[in-house]
Design a protein around this motif. Structure first.
Motif, PDB file in Angstrom:
ATOM      1  N   UNK A  20      38.136  38.363  18.817  1.00  0.00           N
ATOM      2  CA  UNK A  20      38.206  38.066  20.245  1.00  0.00           C
ATOM      3  C   UNK A  20      39.295  38.941  20.833  1.00  0.00           C
ATOM      4  N   UNK A  21      38.956  39.637  21.894  1.00  0.00           N
ATOM      5  CA  UNK A  21      39.903  40.576  22.468  1.00  0.00           C
ATOM      6  C   UNK A  21      40.193  40.312  23.929  1.00  0.00           C
ATOM      7  N   UNK A  22      41.388  40.681  24.335  1.00  0.00           N
ATOM      8  CA  UNK A  22      41.760  40.736  25.741  1.00  0.00           C
ATOM      9  C   UNK A  22      41.697  42.200  26.172  1.00  0.00           C
ATOM     10  N   UNK A  23      41.135  42.414  27.354  1.00  0.00           N
ATOM     11  CA  UNK A  23      40.995  43.747  27.913  1.00  0.00           C
ATOM     12  C   UNK A  23      41.479  43.704  29.362  1.00  0.00           C
ATOM     13  N   UNK A  24      41.751  44.864  29.913  1.00  0.00           N
ATOM     14  CA  UNK A  24      42.112  44.914  31.324  1.00  0.00           C
ATOM     15  C   UNK A  24      41.523  46.151  31.966  1.00  0.00           C
ATOM     16  N   UNK A  25      41.351  46.045  33.279  1.00  0.00           N
ATOM     17  CA  UNK A  25      40.823  47.171  34.037  1.00  0.00           C
ATOM     18  C   UNK A  25      41.535  47.239  35.369  1.00  0.00           C
ATOM     19  N   UNK A  26      42.245  48.336  35.570  1.00  0.00           N
ATOM     20  CA  UNK A  26      42.931  48.582  36.836  1.00  0.00           C
ATOM     21  C   UNK A  26      41.985  49.330  37.769  1.00  0.00           C
ATOM     22  N   UNK A  27      42.215  49.255  39.068  1.00  0.00           N
ATOM     23  CA  UNK A  27      41.344  49.950  40.025  1.00  0.00           C
ATOM     24  C   UNK A  27      41.235  51.428  39.708  1.00  0.00           C
ATOM     25  N   UNK A  28      40.014  51.928  39.637  1.00  0.00           N
ATOM     26  CA  UNK A  28      39.798  53.347  39.390  1.00  0.00           C
ATOM     27  C   UNK A  28      39.956  53.779  37.946  1.00  0.00           C
ATOM     28  N   UNK A  29      40.189  52.826  37.049  1.00  0.00           N
ATOM     29  CA  UNK A  29      40.385  53.168  35.636  1.00  0.00           C
ATOM     30  C   UNK A  29      39.357  52.445  34.768  1.00  0.00           C
ATOM     31  N   UNK A  30      39.247  52.918  33.536  1.00  0.00           N
ATOM     32  CA  UNK A  30      38.326  52.292  32.609  1.00  0.00           C
ATOM     33  C   UNK A  30      38.901  51.028  32.012  1.00  0.00           C
ATOM     34  N   UNK A  31      38.056  50.273  31.324  1.00  0.00           N
ATOM     35  CA  UNK A  31      38.486  49.043  30.687  1.00  0.00           C
ATOM     36  C   UNK A  31      39.150  49.381  29.354  1.00  0.00           C
ATOM     37  N   UNK A  32      40.325  48.820  29.122  1.00  0.00           N
ATOM     38  CA  UNK A  32      41.069  49.120  27.906  1.00  0.00           C
ATOM     39  C   UNK A  32      41.457  47.852  27.163  1.00  0.00           C
ATOM     40  N   UNK A  33      41.538  47.974  25.847  1.00  0.00           N
ATOM     41  CA  UNK A  33      41.959  46.852  25.038  1.00  0.00           C
ATOM     42  C   UNK A  33      43.455  46.620  25.160  1.00  0.00           C
ATOM     43  N   UNK A  75      49.629  49.956  22.203  1.00  0.00           N
ATOM     44  CA  UNK A  75      51.024  50.413  22.163  1.00  0.00           C
ATOM     45  C   UNK A  75      51.770  50.058  23.447  1.00  0.00           C
ATOM     46  N   UNK A  76      51.062  50.070  24.570  1.00  0.00           N
ATOM     47  CA  UNK A  76      51.709  49.851  25.860  1.00  0.00           C
ATOM     48  C   UNK A  76      52.219  48.413  26.042  1.00  0.00           C
ATOM     49  N   UNK A  77      51.752  47.483  25.199  1.00  0.00           N
ATOM     50  CA  UNK A  77      52.164  46.080  25.376  1.00  0.00           C
ATOM     51  C   UNK A  77      52.882  45.524  24.151  1.00  0.00           C
ATOM     52  N   UNK A  99      37.518  46.774  18.031  1.00  0.00           N
ATOM     53  CA  UNK A  99      38.314  46.646  19.256  1.00  0.00           C
ATOM     54  C   UNK A  99      38.924  47.980  19.651  1.00  0.00           C
ATOM     55  N   UNK A 100      39.118  48.871  18.691  1.00  0.00           N
ATOM     56  CA  UNK A 100      39.733  50.171  18.949  1.00  0.00           C
ATOM     57  C   UNK A 100      38.756  51.166  19.581  1.00  0.00           C
ATOM     58  N   UNK A 101      37.487  50.809  19.649  1.00  0.00           N
ATOM     59  CA  UNK A 101      36.504  51.721  20.211  1.00  0.00           C
ATOM     60  C   UNK A 101      36.124  51.356  21.638  1.00  0.00           C
ATOM     61  N   UNK A 102      34.941  51.776  22.021  1.00  0.00           N
ATOM     62  CA  UNK A 102      34.412  51.481  23.358  1.00  0.00           C
ATOM     63  C   UNK A 102      34.229  49.970  23.493  1.00  0.00           C
ATOM     64  N   UNK A 103      34.907  49.332  24.442  1.00  0.00           N
ATOM     65  CA  UNK A 103      34.811  47.868  24.543  1.00  0.00           C
ATOM     66  C   UNK A 103      33.410  47.368  24.856  1.00  0.00           C
TER      67      UNK A 103
END
Length: 130
Positions: free
Chosen positions: A34-47, A62-64, A109-113
């Protein structure tokens, strides 16, 4: 149709904390990951973070790392994302989803969500101001 329900988002100042919740049906918690992902305006969805329900092994972007913690409460069929020291760049819509591959692992999870994860909820908005 099975899907998760995310909640807990809000508007906070930089440095503050939030805890997001992801609730799903019991069958979703037999998923491989089970993963948490996020998507900022104008950006792709990232894990952002992920957990293997069977065993509790966790993974983080790495960013979190060091700021976010993912956890699960099987009795409540809930996965949490505890977010500390929030930064403006954490502003995004946050989603959870599951990979129901047969083997317990978050390697996908490391690939295309969108390739391996499904049961996406409507998301919960997190806005961090400086």
């Amino acid at each position: 149709q099975q899907q998760f329900v995310e909640s807990g988002g809000g508007s906070v100042q930089a440095g503050e904390s939030l805890t997001l919740s992801c609730v799903g049906s019991a069958s979703l918690y037999t998923s491989a990951c089970i993963g948490w992902f996020r998507q900022a305006p104008g950006k792709g969805r990232e894990g952002v973070a992920a957990i293997v329900p069977a065993g509790g092994r966790t993974h983080y972007a790495d960013s979190v790392k060091g700021r976010f913690t993912i956890s699960q409460d099987n009795s409540k069929k809930t996965v949490y994302l505890h977010m500390n020291s929030l930064k403006p760049e954490d502003t995004a819509m946050y989603y959870c989803a599951a990979d129901d591959s047969p083997f317990p692992s978050c390697r996908n999870w490391y690939g295309d969500p969108y390739l391996n994860f499904a049961y996406w909820g409507q998301g919960t908005q997190v806005t961090v101001s400086s």
